[in-house]
Design a protein around this motif. Structure first.
Motif, short mmCIF file in Angstrom:
data_model
loop_
_atom_site.label_atom_id
_atom_site.label_comp_id
_atom_site.label_asym_id
_atom_site.label_seq_id
_atom_site.Cartn_x
_atom_site.Cartn_y
_atom_site.Cartn_z
N ARG A 390 0.84 -1.20 0.00
CA ARG A 390 0.00 0.00 0.00
C ARG A 390 0.88 1.25 0.00
O ARG A 390 0.80 2.08 0.90
N GLU A 391 1.69 1.41 -1.02
CA GLU A 391 2.58 2.58 -1.06
C GLU A 391 1.81 3.87 -1.22
O GLU A 391 2.25 4.92 -0.74
N MET A 392 0.67 3.84 -1.87
CA MET A 392 -0.11 5.05 -2.11
C MET A 392 -1.23 5.22 -1.08
O MET A 392 -2.31 5.71 -1.39
N MET A 393 -0.98 4.80 0.13
CA MET A 393 -1.93 4.97 1.21
C MET A 393 -1.23 5.65 2.38
O MET A 393 -0.02 5.49 2.58
N VAL A 394 -1.98 6.41 3.15
CA VAL A 394 -1.41 7.06 4.32
C VAL A 394 -0.86 6.02 5.29
O VAL A 394 0.20 6.20 5.90
N THR A 395 -1.58 4.91 5.44
CA THR A 395 -1.14 3.82 6.29
C THR A 395 -0.59 2.70 5.42
O THR A 395 -1.28 2.17 4.56
N TYR A 396 0.67 2.34 5.65
CA TYR A 396 1.34 1.33 4.83
C TYR A 396 0.93 -0.08 5.25
O TYR A 396 0.54 -0.32 6.40
N GLY A 397 1.02 -1.01 4.32
CA GLY A 397 0.71 -2.40 4.60
C GLY A 397 0.74 -3.21 3.33
O GLY A 397 1.31 -2.79 2.32
N VAL A 398 0.13 -4.38 3.37
CA VAL A 398 0.03 -5.23 2.18
C VAL A 398 -1.40 -5.17 1.66
O VAL A 398 -2.36 -5.06 2.43
N LEU A 399 -1.53 -5.26 0.34
CA LEU A 399 -2.87 -5.27 -0.26
C LEU A 399 -3.56 -6.60 0.01
O LEU A 399 -4.74 -6.64 0.34
N GLU A 400 -2.81 -7.67 -0.13
CA GLU A 400 -3.29 -9.02 0.16
C GLU A 400 -2.13 -9.81 0.76
O GLU A 400 -0.97 -9.48 0.52
N LEU A 401 -2.44 -10.85 1.52
CA LEU A 401 -1.40 -11.73 2.04
C LEU A 401 -1.90 -13.17 1.97
O LEU A 401 -2.40 -13.72 2.94
N PRO A 402 -1.77 -13.80 0.80
CA PRO A 402 -2.20 -15.19 0.64
C PRO A 402 -1.31 -16.11 1.50
O PRO A 402 -0.09 -16.10 1.37
N VAL A 403 -1.95 -16.91 2.36
CA VAL A 403 -1.21 -17.82 3.22
C VAL A 403 -1.85 -19.21 3.18
O VAL A 403 -3.00 -19.37 2.80
N ARG A 404 -1.06 -20.19 3.56
CA ARG A 404 -1.55 -21.58 3.70
C ARG A 404 -0.83 -22.19 4.90
O ARG A 404 0.10 -21.64 5.44
N TRP A 405 -1.32 -23.37 5.27
CA TRP A 405 -0.73 -24.03 6.43
C TRP A 405 -0.74 -25.54 6.28
O TRP A 405 -0.85 -26.30 7.17
#
Length: 405
Positions: A390-405
């Motif tokens: 999320r570079e173009m957001m005031v608050t940074y983070g990931v757009l999605e985080l696909p995970v498995r287990w």
């Protein structure tokens, strides 16, 4: 330097948001260069005027604690635009205490602070754990990889904050969508105003319901225990909802991503869960998801750390840069959950320090530990280079985080 002096400062740079290639957890490289030159340097804002960018830890602390730097210039509504949007503080309703100075700001903080004490937050632990376990149960029932943002990181703070404020479950998804609009740097002025209007309508209805039948939630108690007007309650509710949703959501997702990308740190945490509180503090420092702001405006002319500051000049504090200052932290670019106590600024400093920091810390500790215990083989479901940020957001983070287990 004031806006009219822009032509005299051709060296001023725009606010950087691009992260180093392959390093999604590091602040934009220009921050380190600016900090090495001087902890406070010229910054070119989107409308072309020149302000100041603060990148040094102690300078940041000083700015946020110094009452000469105001949340509103000269004690009146600020015409200064939020970077990346067309929203000015003129558009904010009463009760938006984050954009106020004492004594108005102090009055609102006093009314609200008792709802966020350590004792009150500790009382919420069983309910937060219950909500966390419910979401993890739903994740466990999935037949394939899931997006951790949508399955866990976003709904957990949404559920917690909504319950604290009495927001009906049917309204929570729509509210979240409009909060995303407010925090996007690509949002137009028209989109911003439209989302603000929709949020205002939803919250006016919530306030009316609380006045008619006050519940045990914060909003219900405020309607009974205070003489706040509907407009004041609206502003307060917007602040608490946005603050409770956006930052914690991104810390939960980005923090999990950081742990998965640092397997030696994750292994150390799994081997000793007593390190969880230290891990939360280090993640807060290392990631510093609020990548733009806090923003202050000089209320008067004065000298500050060898620079002439003029009334009306805008100063932006970079929390990610301050939290990577080598003068404040040993080996600051290294993620180390055994770092121990640190004076990081993830929650700001001074009179505007985040009031909900105890709650945020508790949500993060419960969220990370419950997730990692429930899924001991948790891993990314896609290569790291496919994780969008999320570079173009005031608050940074990931757009999605696909995970498995």
């Amino acid at each position: 330097m004031v806006p009219s002096q822009a032509a005299e400062n051709p060296s001023a740079e725009p606010f950087p948001t691009a992260r180093p290639a392959g390093c999604p957890f590091d602040p934009p490289a220009p921050f380190a260069r600016a900090r090495a030159e001087c902890p406070i340097t010229p910054l070119r804002y989107p409308d072309g005027h020149i302000g100041q960018l603060v990148t040094g830890l102690e300078t940041a602390r000083s700015v946020l604690a110094d009452t000469r730097f105001s949340s509103l210039p000269a004690g009146k509504r600020s015409p200064v635009k939020v970077p990346g949007s067309e929203l000015s503080t003129d558009a904010l309703p009463a009760g938006m205490f984050v954009n106020m100075d004492p004594p108005e700001h102090t009055r609102y903080r006093r009314l609200l602070s008792k709802h966020f004490t350590i004792r009150r937050v500790r009382e919420l632990r069983p309910r937060i754990q219950e909500l966390t376990d419910r979401l993890l149960d739903e994740m466990a029932s999935a037949s394939g990889p899931v997006d951790l943002v949508q399955a866990f990181a976003k709904p957990l703070p949404t559920l917690v904050t909504s319950e604290l404020l009495g927001l009906p479950e049917a309204d929570r998804a729509e509210f979240g969508r409009h909060v995303d609009v407010l925090f996007s740097l690509s949002t137009t002025g028209e989109e911003m105003q439209q989302s603000m209007a929709i949020l205002g309508g939803m919250l006016h209805a919530l306030i009316a319901a609380a006045r008619k039948d006050a519940g045990p939630d914060i909003l219900g108690r405020l309607t009974v225990e205070t003489d706040l007007t509907d407009e004041e309650l609206l502003g307060i509710t917007i602040v608490l909802l946005i603050a409770g949703l956006e930052t914690t959501t991104n810390m939960l997702a980005l923090g999990t991503y950081a742990l998965l990308r640092h397997p030696e740190q994750l292994a150390a945490l799994r081997a000793d869960w007593s390190l969880m509180d230290d891990a939360v503090e280090e993640l807060l420092r290392y990631l510093s998801v609020v990548q733009i702001g806090p923003i202050r405006v000089a209320a008067e002319d004065f000298e500050f750390e060898g620079r002439s500051i003029r009334a009306g000049q805008v100063v932006t504090v970079s929390l990610p840069a301050a939290n990577r200052d080598p003068l404040g932290f040993e080996d600051p670019d290294t993620f180390d959950i055994r770092r121990g106590p640190s004076r990081h600024m993830a929650f700001g400093n001074g009179p505007h320090q985040c009031m909900g920091h105890h709650l945020a810390r508790l949500e993060l500790a419960i969220g990370y530990e419950s997730l990692l215990r429930r899924f001991p083989r948790l891993e990314l479901a896609v290569p790291p280079q496919e994780i969008g940020t999320r570079e173009m957001m005031v608050t940074y983070g990931v757009l999605e985080l696909p995970v498995r287990w």
